[in-house]
Design an enzyme around this catalytic site. Structure first.
Site, PDB file in Angstrom:
ATOM      1  N   MET A  48       0.840  -1.194   0.000  1.00 32.07           N
ATOM      2  CA  MET A  48       0.000   0.000   0.000  1.00 32.07           C
ATOM      3  C   MET A  48       0.879   1.250   0.000  1.00 32.07           C
ATOM      4  O   MET A  48       1.657   1.451  -0.920  1.00 32.07           O
ATOM      5  CB  MET A  48      -0.945  -0.015   1.212  1.00 32.07           C
ATOM      6  CG  MET A  48      -1.992  -1.126   1.143  1.00 32.07           C
ATOM      7  SD  MET A  48      -3.195  -0.820  -0.164  1.00 32.07           S
ATOM      8  CE  MET A  48      -4.194   0.419   0.610  1.00 32.07           C
ATOM      9  N   CYS A  49       0.789   2.060   1.038  1.00 28.43           N
ATOM     10  CA  CYS A  49       1.478   3.353   1.141  1.00 28.43           C
ATOM     11  C   CYS A  49       0.891   4.342   0.133  1.00 28.43           C
ATOM     12  O   CYS A  49       0.322   3.954  -0.887  1.00 28.43           O
ATOM     13  CB  CYS A  49       2.984   3.249   0.957  1.00 28.43           C
ATOM     14  SG  CYS A  49       3.801   2.201   2.182  1.00 28.43           S
ATOM     15  N   GLY A  50       1.045   5.609   0.426  1.00 24.64           N
ATOM     16  CA  GLY A  50       0.574   6.657  -0.462  1.00 24.64           C
ATOM     17  C   GLY A  50       1.591   7.768  -0.543  1.00 24.64           C
ATOM     18  O   GLY A  50       2.250   8.098   0.451  1.00 24.64           O
ATOM     19  N   ARG A  54      -4.270   4.207   3.157  1.00 24.42           N
ATOM     20  CA  ARG A  54      -3.150   3.552   2.480  1.00 24.42           C
ATOM     21  C   ARG A  54      -1.957   3.327   3.406  1.00 24.42           C
ATOM     22  O   ARG A  54      -1.030   2.596   3.044  1.00 24.42           O
ATOM     23  CB  ARG A  54      -2.698   4.391   1.276  1.00 24.42           C
ATOM     24  CG  ARG A  54      -3.753   4.566   0.205  1.00 24.42           C
ATOM     25  CD  ARG A  54      -3.183   5.286  -1.008  1.00 24.42           C
ATOM     26  NE  ARG A  54      -2.209   4.457  -1.699  1.00 24.42           N
ATOM     27  CZ  ARG A  54      -2.493   3.589  -2.674  1.00 24.42           C
ATOM     28  NH1 ARG A  54      -3.760   3.443  -3.068  1.00 24.42           N
ATOM     29  NH2 ARG A  54      -1.547   2.885  -3.246  1.00 24.42           N
TER      30      ARG A  54
END
Length: 311
Positions: free
Chosen positions: A1-3, A31
């Site tokens: 994920m991560c953003g 995220r």
């Protein structure tokens, strides 16, 4: 994920980018709720350098020993800066473990950063005339409030919300990453480098150090080293697509520019919006809509595309 997210004002005008980046990152909290980070750029005052550093992690137990150790280490940081001839202007305690120092200094930045990081538990988060990296555990709103980012006025910024998948939930694993020892260069990244260890060993042999095991730090140092050899940011980013393997989208920033690059698969999401005065980009369109109140058209960069904007 991560953003990931980025904003740059093309006319160089100053805006409340601490507030704006917080709204973008908070809209992507889903995220990555573990940590939030900012690389914020402002017009330098009086040619001062700004160093942000930490002496412990947010989850370090706080007791008398912790407080005593921090006092001694903070005094040692300031003493070592003075020993190198740095003229301190302002020292701010952002949290019990994170500090901001502005100073005048004409010497070698690598020597200065190395001398500070020789102190146990000390880590230089950023160093430059324009760049300030702020990162900590929690969502964007909590970091924003803790560090008083409502007062930060600047020209461009990048940010990151992290879901920890391969390392601890701590500040050392939070993004963005400063390109040690080069001033004013930072990167956020969504994806994975498959030749991480090759580049880490190669850059370490060239005298670079790494404070984490995160591949985003590799990208930052790689780009800065190429630019120190004479390449522009755009040229260095194009070269990275030939030399860095993996599936990734990254945003890189210098004191005057913001750029984005996608690998040949372009599997990691990123959309961008451009107007005459603003460029905003993020992993999801909802983040851009935090800044632009009217109907917008966004663009999704293609495979192996590199785009760079100047302030």
């Amino acid at each position: 994920m991560c953003g990931i997210a980025g904003i740059i004002y093309r006319d160089g005008s100053t805006h409340p980018i601490g507030d704006e980046m917080t709204r973008m990152l908070q809209s992507m909290k889903h995220r990555g709720p573990d940590s939030t980070g900012y690389a914020l750029y402002a017009t330098p005052e009086n040619g001062d350098l700004v160093m942000r550093y930490k002496l412990a992690d947010a989850n370090t137990p706080r007791d008398f020993e912790f407080e005593d150790r921090l006092r001694r280490h903070r005094f040692e940081v300031e003493s070592r800066l003075a020993t190198l001839g740095a003229r301190l202007r302002e020292v701010e305690e952002e949290t019990p473990y994170a500090f901001r120092v502005s100073f005048q200094y004409d010497g070698d930045l690598k020597l200065l950063a190395d001398l500070v990081e020789d102190i146990p538990e000390a880590e230089v988060l950023s160093l430059g005339n324009s760049l300030e990296i702020v990162k900590d555990l929690g969502d964007a709103e909590s970091v924003y409030e803790t560090y008083g980012l409502d007062e930060f006025q600047g020209t461009h910024a990048i940010g990151h919300v992290r879901m920890a998948t391969e390392s601890e939930v701590d500040i050392a694993g939070a993004h963005p990453y400063w390109a040690y020892p080069y001033s004013d260069v930072a990167v956020v990244h969504n994806g994975q480098l498959t030749n991480y260890f090759y580049w880490r060993r190669r850059l370490e042999r060239a005298g670079r150090r790494f404070m984490s095991e995160c591949d985003s730090e590799i990208i930052a140092v790689y780009l800065a080293q190429e630019m120190s050899g004479g390449l522009s940011l755009e040229e260095a980013m194009h070269k990275s697509l030939d030399e860095l393997d993996g599936v990734f989208t990254y945003i890189a920033v210098t004191k005057d520019e913001l750029g984005v690059a996608k690998d040949e698969l372009a599997a990691k999401p990123l959309v961008l919006y451009e107007s005459d005065d603003l460029v905003a980009l993020a992993s999801e369109e909802i983040a851009i809509r935090q800044l632009v109140g009217h109907e917008i058209e966004t663009y999704d960069p293609y495979e192996r595309e590199v785009l760079v904007w100047q302030r």
